[in-house]
Design an enzyme around this catalytic site. Structure first.
Site, short mmCIF file in Angstrom:
data_model
loop_
_atom_site.label_atom_id
_atom_site.label_comp_id
_atom_site.label_asym_id
_atom_site.label_seq_id
_atom_site.Cartn_x
_atom_site.Cartn_y
_atom_site.Cartn_z
N TYR A 66 0.77 -1.37 0.01
CA TYR A 66 0.16 0.10 0.06
C TYR A 66 0.69 1.40 0.20
O TYR A 66 0.65 2.18 -0.68
CB TYR A 66 -1.18 -0.03 1.04
CG TYR A 66 -1.89 1.08 1.47
CD1 TYR A 66 -2.94 1.07 0.70
CD2 TYR A 66 -1.62 2.38 2.23
CE1 TYR A 66 -3.97 2.30 0.78
CE2 TYR A 66 -2.38 3.14 2.42
CZ TYR A 66 -3.47 3.22 1.70
OH TYR A 66 -4.48 4.20 1.90
N LYS A 123 1.15 4.25 -2.84
CA LYS A 123 0.86 5.34 -2.65
C LYS A 123 1.68 6.40 -2.78
O LYS A 123 1.84 7.50 -3.30
CB LYS A 123 0.16 5.66 -1.18
CG LYS A 123 -1.15 4.83 -0.74
CD LYS A 123 -2.10 5.49 -1.71
CE LYS A 123 -3.37 5.30 -1.51
NZ LYS A 123 -4.68 5.42 -2.21
#
Length: 290
Positions: A171, A175
């Site tokens: 993640y 990002k």
């Protein structure tokens, strides 16, 4: 007259959480909205058209205009179909809000390939696929003499930008990639009349509540008082960034509670130099951060 009056906006992941609040606020501000949501679980499994249609029903009941879309934005064809639906339905596309995302948290030593691939595909490839197909349209508009006044708002995260979160290598990496993609896209697309910015939000959503330690931090006030961590508190910044009034491009903003912060990426903090070829011992003695 709202700040987004008449602007056509595609919002991904808009069936729940922050995306839902974006869609509702955009419609209240006069935008014509395509509400995209595959309707899967936190981990990206399954599909349910219900959430997107429920948001559309809420918008239309309040007098706004919206249509639902259930395409998978992490697929090239799905992203293209979503962009085309906006153009077919409303005649153009002015705003893209990339918001869709999933979580499959695991520590690096225990993370399997599917956990990595699924998260990076939805977040990073999904942002790029949507950006690519929207950019194709805006480039063609500019080339034909119809200069766009378009805006893209990407969704990054503090995980990967400001707070390295153990258990979120997939993640956080995705990002951080989105933040870099934002800066590059802003440079490339300015010539076509497109501004590109990103937000790194923290609010009470399915994903944040599934992150250890986050639930207590942003619990809903028991007394019904001011709720700064409500997902609706993120959307006003996004609405402004999407508006024709906003001149900004190439910026990344953290938004959480009552604070909005401008974020900047990697930059020189301390430098060592030499007039000779580098020697290992010299590096070891002087290397910043040691």
């Amino acid at each position: 007259m709202g700040i987004l009056d008449g602007r056509v906006a595609v919002i991904t992941g808009a069936g729940r959480g922050i995306g839902r609040e974006h869609a509702l606020l955009f419609a209240r501000e006069g935008a014509l909205v395509v509400v995209n949501d595959l309707g899967g679980s936190n981990t990206g499994e399954g599909a349910d058209s219900g959430p997107a249609h429920e948001v559309v029903a809420e918008i239309t009941a309040a007098g706004g205009r919206a249509v639902a879309n259930g395409d998978n934005i992490s697929s090239w064809a799905g992203a293209k179909s979503l962009v085309q639906q906006a153009i077919d339905e409303y005649g153009r596309l002015d705003v893209l809000v990339n918001n869709a995302g999933i979580l499959r948290d695991a520590f690096i030593a225990g993370m399997d390939e599917s956990q990595w691939d699924a998260v990076v595909t939805v977040h990073l490839k999904g942002h790029f696929a949507m950006l690519h197909h929207a950019s194709e349209y805006w480039k063609a508009q500019a080339k034909s003499g119809e200069q766009p006044m378009a805006a893209v708002i990407n969704t990054a995260s503090g995980s990967g930008l400001t707070i390295p979160n153990a258990g979120q290598a997939n993640y956080g990496a995705a990002k951080a990639g989105i933040a870099a993609l934002t800066l590059i896209a802003a440079e490339e697309l300015e010539r076509y009349g497109v501004r590109v910015n990103a937000i790194a939000p923290i609010a009470r959503t399915r994903l944040t509540l599934a992150t250890p330690g986050m639930g207590a931090l942003m619990a809903e006030p028991e007394d019904g008082g001011l709720d700064l961590f409500a997902p609706a508190n993120i959307s006003p910044l996004v609405a402004y960034l999407a508006s024709e009034k906003c001149p900004l491009t190439g910026q990344v903003y953290a938004v959480q509670g009552g604070a909005i912060s401008l974020l900047k990426g990697w930059h020189d903090v301390e430098t060592i130099e030499t007039d000779e070829v580098w020697e290992i011992d010299d590096i070891a003695a002087r290397l910043p951060g040691a």
